[in-house]
Design a protein around this motif. Sequence first.
Motif, PDB file in Angstrom:
ATOM      1  N   SER B  17      -8.332 -10.271   1.546  1.00  0.00           N
ATOM      2  CA  SER B  17      -6.905 -10.568   1.532  1.00  0.00           C
ATOM      3  C   SER B  17      -6.159  -9.723   2.558  1.00  0.00           C
ATOM      4  O   SER B  17      -6.322  -8.502   2.613  1.00  0.00           O
ATOM      5  CB  SER B  17      -6.360 -10.278   0.136  1.00  0.00           C
ATOM      6  N   PRO B  18      -5.311 -10.363   3.374  1.00  0.00           N
ATOM      7  CA  PRO B  18      -4.496  -9.600   4.327  1.00  0.00           C
ATOM      8  C   PRO B  18      -3.598  -8.591   3.613  1.00  0.00           C
ATOM      9  O   PRO B  18      -3.282  -7.549   4.175  1.00  0.00           O
ATOM     10  CB  PRO B  18      -3.645 -10.664   5.022  1.00  0.00           C
ATOM     11  N   PHE B  19      -3.200  -8.909   2.389  1.00  0.00           N
ATOM     12  CA  PHE B  19      -2.397  -7.966   1.616  1.00  0.00           C
ATOM     13  C   PHE B  19      -3.152  -6.643   1.476  1.00  0.00           C
ATOM     14  O   PHE B  19      -2.632  -5.567   1.772  1.00  0.00           O
ATOM     15  CB  PHE B  19      -2.103  -8.551   0.220  1.00  0.00           C
ATOM     16  N   ASP B  20      -4.395  -6.747   1.041  1.00  0.00           N
ATOM     17  CA  ASP B  20      -5.189  -5.540   0.806  1.00  0.00           C
ATOM     18  C   ASP B  20      -5.520  -4.818   2.112  1.00  0.00           C
ATOM     19  O   ASP B  20      -5.576  -3.588   2.153  1.00  0.00           O
ATOM     20  CB  ASP B  20      -6.466  -5.908   0.049  1.00  0.00           C
ATOM     21  N   ASN B  22      -3.577  -4.748   4.804  1.00  0.00           N
ATOM     22  CA  ASN B  22      -2.351  -4.040   5.195  1.00  0.00           C
ATOM     23  C   ASN B  22      -2.148  -2.777   4.357  1.00  0.00           C
ATOM     24  O   ASN B  22      -1.775  -1.718   4.878  1.00  0.00           O
ATOM     25  CB  ASN B  22      -1.133  -4.960   5.025  1.00  0.00           C
ATOM     26  N   MET B  23      -2.400  -2.893   3.059  1.00  0.00           N
ATOM     27  CA  MET B  23      -2.223  -1.740   2.174  1.00  0.00           C
ATOM     28  C   MET B  23      -3.176  -0.607   2.559  1.00  0.00           C
ATOM     29  O   MET B  23      -2.795   0.568   2.562  1.00  0.00           O
ATOM     30  CB  MET B  23      -2.487  -2.138   0.719  1.00  0.00           C
ATOM     31  N   ASP B  26      -1.881   1.035   5.643  1.00  0.00           N
ATOM     32  CA  ASP B  26      -0.667   1.813   5.407  1.00  0.00           C
ATOM     33  C   ASP B  26      -0.938   3.046   4.544  1.00  0.00           C
ATOM     34  O   ASP B  26      -0.194   4.028   4.602  1.00  0.00           O
ATOM     35  CB  ASP B  26       0.423   0.922   4.797  1.00  0.00           C
ATOM     36  N   TYR B 265       2.948  -2.496  -5.699  1.00  0.00           N
ATOM     37  CA  TYR B 265       2.775  -1.999  -4.336  1.00  0.00           C
ATOM     38  C   TYR B 265       2.550  -0.489  -4.342  1.00  0.00           C
ATOM     39  O   TYR B 265       1.607   0.038  -3.752  1.00  0.00           O
ATOM     40  CB  TYR B 265       4.026  -2.360  -3.526  1.00  0.00           C
TER      41      TYR B 265
ATOM     42  N   ASP C  49       0.472 -13.479   1.831  1.00  0.00           N
ATOM     43  CA  ASP C  49      -0.243 -12.244   1.522  1.00  0.00           C
ATOM     44  C   ASP C  49       0.067 -11.167   2.563  1.00  0.00           C
ATOM     45  O   ASP C  49       0.207  -9.986   2.235  1.00  0.00           O
ATOM     46  CB  ASP C  49      -1.751 -12.518   1.561  1.00  0.00           C
ATOM     47  N   PHE C  52       4.134  -9.989   2.443  1.00  0.00           N
ATOM     48  CA  PHE C  52       4.688  -9.276   1.292  1.00  0.00           C
ATOM     49  C   PHE C  52       4.085  -7.889   1.079  1.00  0.00           C
ATOM     50  O   PHE C  52       4.475  -7.171   0.169  1.00  0.00           O
ATOM     51  CB  PHE C  52       4.560 -10.116   0.023  1.00  0.00           C
ATOM     52  N   SER C  53       3.130  -7.514   1.911  1.00  0.00           N
ATOM     53  CA  SER C  53       2.555  -6.173   1.765  1.00  0.00           C
ATOM     54  C   SER C  53       3.149  -5.186   2.756  1.00  0.00           C
ATOM     55  O   SER C  53       2.779  -4.013   2.775  1.00  0.00           O
ATOM     56  CB  SER C  53       1.032  -6.230   1.920  1.00  0.00           C
ATOM     57  N   ARG C  54       4.061  -5.655   3.576  1.00  0.00           N
ATOM     58  CA  ARG C  54       4.744  -4.738   4.488  1.00  0.00           C
ATOM     59  C   ARG C  54       6.244  -4.991   4.393  1.00  0.00           C
ATOM     60  O   ARG C  54       6.671  -6.044   3.928  1.00  0.00           O
ATOM     61  CB  ARG C  54       4.226  -4.933   5.922  1.00  0.00           C
TER      62      ARG C  54
END
Lengths: 297, 297, 297
Positions: B17-20, B22-23, B26, B265, C49, C52-54
């Motif tokens: 997942s791109p969400f994970d 990015n996290m 960061d 988040y 995805d 919303f993570s940034r």
Amino acid sequence: MSRRRIMHMITPTDSVSPFDVNMAVDAGYEVIVPHCGVGESSVADFVQDAIFSRPPKSASTTGMFIGGGDVNRASEMLEIAKNAMVPPFEVSVLADPNGAFTTSAALVAVIEKCLSEHASASLKGSNLKIFGGGPVGLSTAVLAKECGASVSLIRLTASADDGALSEFTARFGVDIDSRRAVEQPERIAEAADAQVIVTTAKAGIQVLGQEALDQASGLLIAADVNAVPPTGIEGVEVMHNGDDVVCKWGSFKSIGALGIGRVKYKTQLELLKSMLASEDSLVLGLSDAYTEAARHA
Amino acid sequence: MSRRRIMHMITPTDSVSPFDVNMAVDAGYEVIVPHCGVGESSVADFVQDAIFSRPPKSASTTGMFIGGGDVNRASEMLEIAKNAMVPPFEVSVLADPNGAFTTSAALVAVIEKCLSEHASASLKGSNLKIFGGGPVGLSTAVLAKECGASVSLIRLTASADDGALSEFTARFGVDIDSRRAVEQPERIAEAADAQVIVTTAKAGIQVLGQEALDQASGLLIAADVNAVPPTGIEGVEVMHNGDDVVCKWGSFKSIGALGIGRVKYKTQLELLKSMLASEDSLVLGLSDAYTEAARHA
Amino acid sequence: MSRRRIMHMITPTDSVSPFDVNMAVDAGYEVIVPHCGVGESSVADFVQDAIFSRPPKSASTTGMFIGGGDVNRASEMLEIAKNAMVPPFEVSVLADPNGAFTTSAALVAVIEKCLSEHASASLKGSNLKIFGGGPVGLSTAVLAKECGASVSLIRLTASADDGALSEFTARFGVDIDSRRAVEQPERIAEAADAQVIVTTAKAGIQVLGQEALDQASGLLIAADVNAVPPTGIEGVEVMHNGDDVVCKWGSFKSIGALGIGRVKYKTQLELLKSMLASEDSLVLGLSDAYTEAARHA
């Protein structure tokens, strides 16, 4: 401005190895990109895609790693990659499928050193038996043969065939005896006249027990590559690094996975660093791994 | 010299997942490598590949993230990964399949805080109804049960089965009632005696309308996790964060996705940062996510 | 603190291109993550995805690249991605399937400049024949049409169908003639009245020989995109960049792959850099590539 150092990790399989990723990072590559499912038919296009997007003489900043689990496929892909370069548009490439090239290089280098130091002997003319014909077994067979040993590859299962061996030895222009020893009596007989024994079976399988060792009265060195006990040879322990193991007729030197692993690690790291240090393209395979390993044994 | 911080993102599915991603970046990871198609059978080898290529005590620089969309598979893989470590050769691992662990942790923490602040109550002894049995529903059920709530999981479709629930609750040693409410009258009946309602249906499906709320006269809190309107509960809005929603018998507190998302988040970010800060291996799953979320609600 | 710049490279195919990886790194992206097998059905979730993570206004630090080998799929995915943004939560996106958008943009820009400089002419009203209907052929056809040329797409095989062309031209609201010229006499006839000829066939296939050129008495420019000789047009060489090629009736200007490649490279690099420089979301496709290429021809 210096360009960021990119490592393209390609493999015909479904995943790259975290071991190789970590090594590439620790050698100094800054961007790691895995490319799975890249095989013989796509590697040439792949190389040309990589070389034409950066300036000439970019080998020091653009690397390629060929992984997977098949020594023949990796060797073939390395050859194709080499021929796909369009000098001065080049990248550097290291092949090390399943770690077999650097592991076998370390194994042979450690054995050679141990023979020299402890037995005033060398692989040249020694009778070497390799039990197990996986990637490490095949690579070890070729390297030991090139060092002048008399090499026999002993297959451990009834179903093992010699297709991969034939292809691999043909590639290096050597000829290696292959026999089968599925049951203990056969294995004992094979071990009996060996001066050096290497076992490369799967973790947890004891290939040779005390009885075999007690009959191998000319044995100088026994080595096993499994990092998790039990090893493939009774009495050979993971931490051994030239330790004496006593048996009926005397003793032999024992080499376990950790000592080999230390040299394998150093070999892989230095090969990767050499790629980062060379403006010209390096295309590194099994033989190059051995040259490097000999410096670290 | 400090080693660069590597995050190996593994998943039994086809993509991370791109969400994970990015996290992880960061939080401070410098190299991100996705590994797709890694499941229960390969995760142990995978962990050992990762640990043996870096020095002991490398957990702070080598992380692993277990994603995918199945809370049972991710939990099982986390357990296998934990057992595959060979101390002091270790990495740190966080499992958060589909974000369900951190989302449910945030959800339960926000509810607990809202109950405490606005109703002088707590989940302990409260009657909680969770509508929808996907990854977030299952995880929320287990966490709320561990907080002492009386939990019912209400399935929304006729085809839903309880295999995943049974496996997941067994893993945590809890027992959770599961019932089915496909039609409105059933849902209205289920909602009627709830003190806390959570909806976790797919985006765009209204699970409970005004009629259900008007009959739920003991309702203290209603929460929904969808970030895109309409939410699953009439009157509950994405931006709500303890807002009052009026109905026939009085009012209840409403919690929408944005407030939950903020805590989710922060929870995920801090879990990742804790991995980077710990020389020793951290193996983080659902319960750890809740402990962290409670700090940020 | 500025966030690290992440490029998510998505493709409906099995692998991302090392060319595009290298370009993204050299443009300034710090973390590159490939996501294979992401197509029309998953790209919207994928974008959400990522956004919303940034924080809001993160387009300058979070990019997406749509690759693959199909101009229609990439265009459709770009459109879906654009519509999936939730301002101010946005990322920037560049589509360049198989490099076709930037290559055709460079090709058309170089032709336009060459026409202007050497023939006081322009694409507007010129008779342009494109031989070969792959990704570069289709993209070139649309761009040349938008520049006002009279464009014909000449298919080189009997099996070529116009499904992809129809879909692609409909997307841009243009109409382009398509004909078939499998045998030499047909190709000679097609070339005869052309003012500009572009060949985009596979490497190593000569599409037009001396006889065709000798009959194309109105020819101003001939261009070929193959980087590896022989090119698709006799006498046109890889290094040509407005060179004169003499034939029976006089001479025409010749454009080879290297000059086009230089502009393509610069175009792709500057598009990526523009994404890194813009706080607001940029969604860049074929037309944007042409606008950029026109600056570098």
